[in-house]
Design a protein around this motif. Sequence first.
Motif, PDB file in Angstrom:
ATOM      1  N   ASN A 253       0.810  -1.217   0.000  1.00  0.00           N
ATOM      2  CA  ASN A 253       0.000   0.000   0.000  1.00  0.00           C
ATOM      3  C   ASN A 253       0.844   1.268   0.000  1.00  0.00           C
ATOM      4  N   ALA A 254       2.155   1.107  -0.123  1.00  0.00           N
ATOM      5  CA  ALA A 254       3.031   2.281  -0.199  1.00  0.00           C
ATOM      6  C   ALA A 254       2.893   2.948  -1.564  1.00  0.00           C
ATOM      7  N   VAL A 255       3.449   4.142  -1.668  1.00  0.00           N
ATOM      8  CA  VAL A 255       3.370   4.889  -2.928  1.00  0.00           C
ATOM      9  C   VAL A 255       4.764   5.310  -3.369  1.00  0.00           C
ATOM     10  N   GLY A 256       4.900   5.491  -4.669  1.00  0.00           N
ATOM     11  CA  GLY A 256       6.149   5.997  -5.225  1.00  0.00           C
ATOM     12  C   GLY A 256       7.327   5.086  -4.978  1.00  0.00           C
ATOM     13  N   SER A 257       8.446   5.684  -4.619  1.00  0.00           N
ATOM     14  CA  SER A 257       9.683   4.929  -4.422  1.00  0.00           C
ATOM     15  C   SER A 257       9.630   4.034  -3.188  1.00  0.00           C
ATOM     16  N   ASP A 258       8.676   4.297  -2.270  1.00  0.00           N
ATOM     17  CA  ASP A 258       8.567   3.470  -1.065  1.00  0.00           C
ATOM     18  C   ASP A 258       8.157   2.036  -1.391  1.00  0.00           C
ATOM     19  N   LEU A 259       7.603   1.822  -2.568  1.00  0.00           N
ATOM     20  CA  LEU A 259       7.246   0.465  -2.994  1.00  0.00           C
ATOM     21  C   LEU A 259       8.471  -0.427  -3.172  1.00  0.00           C
ATOM     22  N   PHE A 260       9.638   0.197  -3.314  1.00  0.00           N
ATOM     23  CA  PHE A 260      10.852  -0.562  -3.637  1.00  0.00           C
ATOM     24  C   PHE A 260      11.889  -0.497  -2.509  1.00  0.00           C
ATOM     25  N   LYS A 261      11.510   0.065  -1.354  1.00  0.00           N
ATOM     26  CA  LYS A 261      12.452   0.221  -0.250  1.00  0.00           C
ATOM     27  C   LYS A 261      12.079  -0.687   0.905  1.00  0.00           C
ATOM     28  N   ALA A 262      13.083  -1.418   1.414  1.00  0.00           N
ATOM     29  CA  ALA A 262      12.864  -2.230   2.610  1.00  0.00           C
ATOM     30  C   ALA A 262      12.715  -1.306   3.810  1.00  0.00           C
ATOM     31  N   THR A 263      11.659  -1.503   4.580  1.00  0.00           N
ATOM     32  CA  THR A 263      11.390  -0.634   5.715  1.00  0.00           C
ATOM     33  C   THR A 263      10.988  -1.449   6.932  1.00  0.00           C
ATOM     34  N   LEU A 264      11.333  -0.930   8.098  1.00  0.00           N
ATOM     35  CA  LEU A 264      10.994  -1.602   9.340  1.00  0.00           C
ATOM     36  C   LEU A 264       9.502  -1.484   9.648  1.00  0.00           C
ATOM     37  N   SER A 273      13.472  -5.357   8.507  1.00  0.00           N
ATOM     38  CA  SER A 273      12.944  -4.638   7.339  1.00  0.00           C
ATOM     39  C   SER A 273      12.630  -5.583   6.190  1.00  0.00           C
ATOM     40  N   LEU A 274      11.565  -5.250   5.470  1.00  0.00           N
ATOM     41  CA  LEU A 274      11.222  -6.056   4.294  1.00  0.00           C
ATOM     42  C   LEU A 274      10.545  -5.199   3.231  1.00  0.00           C
ATOM     43  N   VAL A 275      10.491  -5.751   2.024  1.00  0.00           N
ATOM     44  CA  VAL A 275       9.734  -5.175   0.910  1.00  0.00           C
ATOM     45  C   VAL A 275       8.769  -6.245   0.429  1.00  0.00           C
ATOM     46  N   TYR A 276       7.474  -5.875   0.343  1.00  0.00           N
ATOM     47  CA  TYR A 276       6.497  -6.787  -0.248  1.00  0.00           C
ATOM     48  C   TYR A 276       5.526  -5.953  -1.069  1.00  0.00           C
ATOM     49  N   SER A 277       5.874  -5.795  -2.346  1.00  0.00           N
ATOM     50  CA  SER A 277       5.046  -5.039  -3.292  1.00  0.00           C
ATOM     51  C   SER A 277       4.783  -5.928  -4.501  1.00  0.00           C
ATOM     52  N   PRO A 278       3.880  -6.916  -4.364  1.00  0.00           N
ATOM     53  CA  PRO A 278       3.662  -7.889  -5.454  1.00  0.00           C
ATOM     54  C   PRO A 278       3.172  -7.236  -6.736  1.00  0.00           C
ATOM     55  N   SER A 279       2.489  -6.083  -6.643  1.00  0.00           N
ATOM     56  CA  SER A 279       2.019  -5.406  -7.852  1.00  0.00           C
ATOM     57  C   SER A 279       3.179  -4.925  -8.711  1.00  0.00           C
ATOM     58  N   GLN A 280       4.319  -4.677  -8.054  1.00  0.00           N
ATOM     59  CA  GLN A 280       5.522  -4.235  -8.769  1.00  0.00           C
ATOM     60  C   GLN A 280       6.514  -5.378  -8.974  1.00  0.00           C
ATOM     61  N   GLY A 281       6.129  -6.591  -8.544  1.00  0.00           N
ATOM     62  CA  GLY A 281       7.045  -7.722  -8.661  1.00  0.00           C
ATOM     63  C   GLY A 281       8.252  -7.584  -7.755  1.00  0.00           C
ATOM     64  N   MET A 282       8.075  -6.888  -6.610  1.00  0.00           N
ATOM     65  CA  MET A 282       9.196  -6.590  -5.715  1.00  0.00           C
ATOM     66  C   MET A 282       8.954  -7.268  -4.367  1.00  0.00           C
ATOM     67  N   ILE A 283       9.753  -8.295  -4.066  1.00  0.00           N
ATOM     68  CA  ILE A 283       9.664  -8.995  -2.792  1.00  0.00           C
ATOM     69  C   ILE A 283      11.081  -9.202  -2.252  1.00  0.00           C
ATOM     70  N   ARG A 284      11.299  -8.746  -1.017  1.00  0.00           N
ATOM     71  CA  ARG A 284      12.570  -8.968  -0.330  1.00  0.00           C
ATOM     72  C   ARG A 284      12.244  -9.292   1.123  1.00  0.00           C
ATOM     73  N   LEU A 285      12.307 -10.555   1.494  1.00  0.00           N
ATOM     74  CA  LEU A 285      11.933 -10.975   2.840  1.00  0.00           C
ATOM     75  C   LEU A 285      13.174 -11.169   3.712  1.00  0.00           C
ATOM     76  N   PRO A 286      13.079 -10.799   5.017  1.00  0.00           N
ATOM     77  CA  PRO A 286      14.247 -10.923   5.906  1.00  0.00           C
ATOM     78  C   PRO A 286      14.283 -12.223   6.698  1.00  0.00           C
ATOM     79  N   GLY A 287      13.225 -13.065   6.578  1.00  0.00           N
ATOM     80  CA  GLY A 287      13.190 -14.266   7.409  1.00  0.00           C
ATOM     81  C   GLY A 287      13.238 -13.887   8.875  1.00  0.00           C
ATOM     82  N   THR A 288      14.166 -14.481   9.625  1.00  0.00           N
ATOM     83  CA  THR A 288      14.323 -14.151  11.041  1.00  0.00           C
ATOM     84  C   THR A 288      15.443 -13.153  11.295  1.00  0.00           C
ATOM     85  N   PHE A 289      16.066 -12.628  10.229  1.00  0.00           N
ATOM     86  CA  PHE A 289      17.213 -11.734  10.365  1.00  0.00           C
ATOM     87  C   PHE A 289      16.797 -10.268  10.265  1.00  0.00           C
TER      88      PHE A 289
END
Length: 537
Positions: A253-264, A273-289
């Motif tokens: 639900n972020a907008v603009g460049s925040d769709l591509f930034k990992a955030t706490l 921190s993680l990124v989960y923007s499936p509409s943009q094909g952008m997923i970066r998961l931190p697991g337990t780290f």
Amino acid sequence: MPKLKSKSQKSQKSPKQDQNPTPTLTLKERLALKRKANLARKEFTSLLTGALSAGLFLGLILFFVGGIKAAIPGILAVLILSLSYKYPRPALLAFIVYIPFGGTITYYIGNSPILQLAKDAFYVPALIGIWQNCRKQRLPLIPIKSIKPSLYILLGLCLLTLIFINGGQQLNPPDTGFGQKAANDIPIGLGILGFKVFLGYVPLIGCFYYLIRGKKDFLLLTRLQVVLILSCCVLGLIQYLFLLTGICEGTKNAVGSDLFKATLDARCYFGGSLVYSPSQGMIRLPGTFVAPWQWAWFLISSTFFAFATGFADPSIIWRFISLGSLAMVFINAVISGQRIALALVPTCFIILLFLTGQIANLKRFIPIGIGLAIILGIAMVSNPAVVQERLDSFGSRWEASPPQAFIVDQFHENWKGVDGPLGSGLGRATNSARALGKTKLVETYYPKVLYEVGIMGLLGFVVFVTTLTITTFKTYRSIKNRNFRSYGAAMWVFILFISYNTYYYPLDVDPVAVYYWLCAGILFKLPILDKQEKENA
């Protein structure tokens, strides 16, 4: 009629009876063991009571200063430091357990930079305790003679950098570029923390060498690692399912460049921190780290541990559990959104098959290979968008900045920017030390070492890791026991891979910064275990 045995023949014992006589303890020995157990129990109770009292006193003070979030870490710190010093073996095991869950614990207790170093509350007191025990028994902390000369040379070069470069900067603070001295810059503190990050975990070689007393300790450590891998991967899968089903929103639900930034702010129960923007094909998961790329390197390193135990553990049950954890590593490599994990996890698995010789072990390899291929195939088919995005991202990144060109550019840039043959100062390119002074972001490891300790320090480090790699190779080749040799081969491949990997800087951060030296300590102990097994046989 059958012949009757004579009295002398009846009194003779069979050889089997003589070989394994049942040990019996005298009354005096039993009483001595009981007294020893009671004394140990009293020592533990006394230590726990004293540490708890001191911790509560400190916690009360911190509560009035910083509230409950400052008080709880203070109480835990006193307890952990006291117990870790007295009981280094359990402390080292707790240290290994804490590492993969450190990111999750940090953000549940409170997001403080001090908590990033919480794992060292287990490591440092345990190290001091082991060092003191080694002194009493006149044993070296680093028991492998062949790696000591290159290690001492590297330590000497780092000491020169700390004294002359960091010390010089402390006496004459560097200019910020605007005619003003850098504010809040502590070069000596920066150098000490940078040295701790660079070589602070080398003593783990000796710690785990002495921790493993026999086959039982070895199996405890290797199976514990498998349980940790499986647990973390299950939590990583749950994290992905929470994001997929909408329990966690991520950054969709972020907008603009925040769709591509990992955030706490997008954190989903575990890790940071993680990124989960499936509409943009952008997923970066931190697991337990704490961060996604640390999770990627945990998955990569876990491939080696799970592979080793899956092929080398003497118990078929633990082999199945290990291979299950390896399957979970493959699944998380697909769903985590980390292109480096998706590329290196299967690559490392294939390399291990050839370099450890397991590909020739058809009875084990064929069912394992087919099973993992099916699991990986199902994971990829059920997540085609994620896989396609990773492949597209990997291809576009390679075209925009090929790894070899990126590494060469980093070498060229830092060769021009380094202050001299002793470098620009320890910690000056270490992200975790930025709170103590100005640091530079260097995204590849060997250029980072070049920038901090100069060409002399870089050459010293290359000589040291080369000596370590050669020594561990000779060590594992000397092992005769098939299972120990197979495990040692997997550990050696990991050491070889990390020693000369310069893409990003896994040796600077968890978990590779610990696992690298852990593998060396385990591998150096295997010939001793091999000898024990021969004697027992």
